[in-house]
Design a protein around this motif. Structure first.
Motif, PDB file in Angstrom:
ATOM      1  N   ALA A  48       0.824  -1.297  -0.024  1.00  0.00           N
ATOM      2  CA  ALA A  48       0.185  -0.116   0.085  1.00  0.00           C
ATOM      3  C   ALA A  48       0.863   1.253  -0.121  1.00  0.00           C
ATOM      4  CB  ALA A  48      -1.143   0.025   1.129  1.00  0.00           C
ATOM      5  N   GLU A  49       2.153   1.114   0.621  1.00  0.00           N
ATOM      6  CA  GLU A  49       2.857   2.326   0.694  1.00  0.00           C
ATOM      7  C   GLU A  49       3.457   2.485  -0.510  1.00  0.00           C
ATOM      8  OE1 GLU A  49       4.350   5.587   2.200  1.00  0.00           O
ATOM      9  OE2 GLU A  49       3.098   4.471   3.421  1.00  0.00           O
ATOM     10  N   ARG A  50       3.922   1.497  -1.303  1.00  0.00           N
ATOM     11  CA  ARG A  50       4.497   1.870  -2.328  1.00  0.00           C
ATOM     12  C   ARG A  50       3.630   2.162  -3.562  1.00  0.00           C
ATOM     13  NH1 ARG A  50       7.627  -2.697  -0.701  1.00  0.00           N
ATOM     14  NH2 ARG A  50       6.436  -4.362  -1.484  1.00  0.00           N
TER      15      ARG A  50
ATOM     16  N   GLY B  72       1.977   6.730  -6.733  1.00  0.00           N
ATOM     17  CA  GLY B  72       0.818   7.616  -7.390  1.00  0.00           C
ATOM     18  C   GLY B  72      -0.561   6.658  -7.720  1.00  0.00           C
ATOM     19  N   GLU B  73      -0.584   5.523  -7.423  1.00  0.00           N
ATOM     20  CA  GLU B  73      -1.597   4.653  -7.966  1.00  0.00           C
ATOM     21  C   GLU B  73      -2.703   4.748  -7.023  1.00  0.00           C
ATOM     22  OE1 GLU B  73       0.366   0.628  -8.035  1.00  0.00           O
ATOM     23  OE2 GLU B  73       1.751   1.476  -9.418  1.00  0.00           O
ATOM     24  N   ILE B  74      -2.682   5.003  -5.760  1.00  0.00           N
ATOM     25  CA  ILE B  74      -3.693   5.134  -4.897  1.00  0.00           C
ATOM     26  C   ILE B  74      -3.530   6.593  -4.296  1.00  0.00           C
ATOM     27  CG2 ILE B  74      -4.231   2.764  -4.763  1.00  0.00           C
ATOM     28  CD1 ILE B  74      -2.549   2.900  -2.028  1.00  0.00           C
ATOM     29  N   ASP B  75      -4.741   6.884  -3.552  1.00  0.00           N
ATOM     30  CA  ASP B  75      -4.447   8.270  -2.834  1.00  0.00           C
ATOM     31  C   ASP B  75      -4.256   7.896  -1.299  1.00  0.00           C
ATOM     32  OD1 ASP B  75      -7.042   7.420  -1.713  1.00  0.00           O
ATOM     33  OD2 ASP B  75      -8.175   8.860  -2.753  1.00  0.00           O
ATOM     34  N   GLU B  76      -3.931   8.949  -0.542  1.00  0.00           N
ATOM     35  CA  GLU B  76      -3.661   8.957   0.832  1.00  0.00           C
ATOM     36  C   GLU B  76      -4.795   8.223   1.522  1.00  0.00           C
ATOM     37  OE1 GLU B  76      -2.107  11.520   4.706  1.00  0.00           O
ATOM     38  OE2 GLU B  76      -2.554  12.487   2.643  1.00  0.00           O
ATOM     39  N   ALA B  77      -6.052   8.299   1.448  1.00  0.00           N
ATOM     40  CA  ALA B  77      -7.204   7.843   2.063  1.00  0.00           C
ATOM     41  C   ALA B  77      -7.061   6.154   1.832  1.00  0.00           C
ATOM     42  CB  ALA B  77      -8.428   8.563   1.505  1.00  0.00           C
ATOM     43  N   GLU B  78      -6.870   6.063   0.619  1.00  0.00           N
ATOM     44  CA  GLU B  78      -6.838   4.709   0.203  1.00  0.00           C
ATOM     45  C   GLU B  78      -5.751   3.593   0.819  1.00  0.00           C
ATOM     46  OE1 GLU B  78      -7.743   0.900  -1.492  1.00  0.00           O
ATOM     47  OE2 GLU B  78      -9.104   2.492  -1.391  1.00  0.00           O
ATOM     48  N   ARG B  79      -4.514   4.483   0.761  1.00  0.00           N
ATOM     49  CA  ARG B  79      -3.403   3.774   1.476  1.00  0.00           C
ATOM     50  C   ARG B  79      -3.596   3.369   2.854  1.00  0.00           C
ATOM     51  NH1 ARG B  79       1.402   7.495   3.090  1.00  0.00           N
ATOM     52  NH2 ARG B  79      -0.342   8.221   4.155  1.00  0.00           N
ATOM     53  N   ASP B  80      -4.226   4.616   3.654  1.00  0.00           N
ATOM     54  CA  ASP B  80      -4.502   4.411   4.805  1.00  0.00           C
ATOM     55  C   ASP B  80      -5.670   3.364   5.221  1.00  0.00           C
ATOM     56  OD1 ASP B  80      -2.737   6.652   5.433  1.00  0.00           O
ATOM     57  OD2 ASP B  80      -4.343   8.212   5.708  1.00  0.00           O
ATOM     58  N   ALA B  81      -6.467   3.324   4.713  1.00  0.00           N
ATOM     59  CA  ALA B  81      -7.593   2.378   4.702  1.00  0.00           C
ATOM     60  C   ALA B  81      -6.767   0.654   4.633  1.00  0.00           C
ATOM     61  CB  ALA B  81      -8.558   2.454   3.450  1.00  0.00           C
ATOM     62  N   ARG B  82      -6.125   0.530   3.495  1.00  0.00           N
ATOM     63  CA  ARG B  82      -5.394  -0.730   3.366  1.00  0.00           C
ATOM     64  C   ARG B  82      -4.556  -1.079   4.580  1.00  0.00           C
ATOM     65  NH1 ARG B  82      -3.492  -0.922  -3.064  1.00  0.00           N
ATOM     66  NH2 ARG B  82      -5.667  -0.434  -3.927  1.00  0.00           N
ATOM     67  N   GLN B  83      -3.718  -0.061   5.033  1.00  0.00           N
ATOM     68  CA  GLN B  83      -2.871  -0.336   6.059  1.00  0.00           C
ATOM     69  C   GLN B  83      -3.501  -0.657   7.408  1.00  0.00           C
ATOM     70  OE1 GLN B  83      -0.164   3.175   5.779  1.00  0.00           O
ATOM     71  NE2 GLN B  83       1.347   2.008   4.547  1.00  0.00           N
ATOM     72  N   GLU B  84      -4.625   0.159   7.503  1.00  0.00           N
ATOM     73  CA  GLU B  84      -5.334  -0.086   8.709  1.00  0.00           C
ATOM     74  C   GLU B  84      -6.072  -1.319   8.906  1.00  0.00           C
ATOM     75  OE1 GLU B  84      -9.121   2.250  11.174  1.00  0.00           O
ATOM     76  OE2 GLU B  84      -7.959   3.356   9.757  1.00  0.00           O
TER      77      GLU B  84
END
Length: 81
Positions: A46-48, A53-65
């Motif tokens: 998710a971080e990579r 730029g494939e996902i936005d910050e909200a999507e990254r945070d959701a996946r990581q959470e």
């Protein structure tokens, strides 16, 4: 199991076999989905993806959470708690 019971329930043998296989698959999927190494990889992926730029910050945070919740045994989607 007696002889008569075995003979009478013989038609159910394929069903019992399918149920057993389904239980084994479910256990394996559960082990893999909750494996800390796999969950750590999901966090890194998710971080990579965010960095590329494939996902936005909200999507990254959701996946990581979601991965962190699985690691700690929490499930916020259930709503009960």
């Amino acid at each position: 199991m007696g002889l008569i019971t075995g003979l009478l329930t013989l038609p159910l043998a394929p069903v019992r076999g399918v149920v057993w296989v389904a239980e084994q698959v479910e256990e394996q999927v559960d082990r893999e989905m909750n494996d800390p190494a796999v969950l750590r990889q999901k966090i890194d992926d998710a971080e990579r993806a965010f960095e590329r730029g494939e996902i936005d910050e909200a999507e990254r945070d959701a996946r990581q959470e979601e991965a962190l919740d699985r690691m700690t045994g929490r499930d916020r989607r259930g709503g009960g708690g």
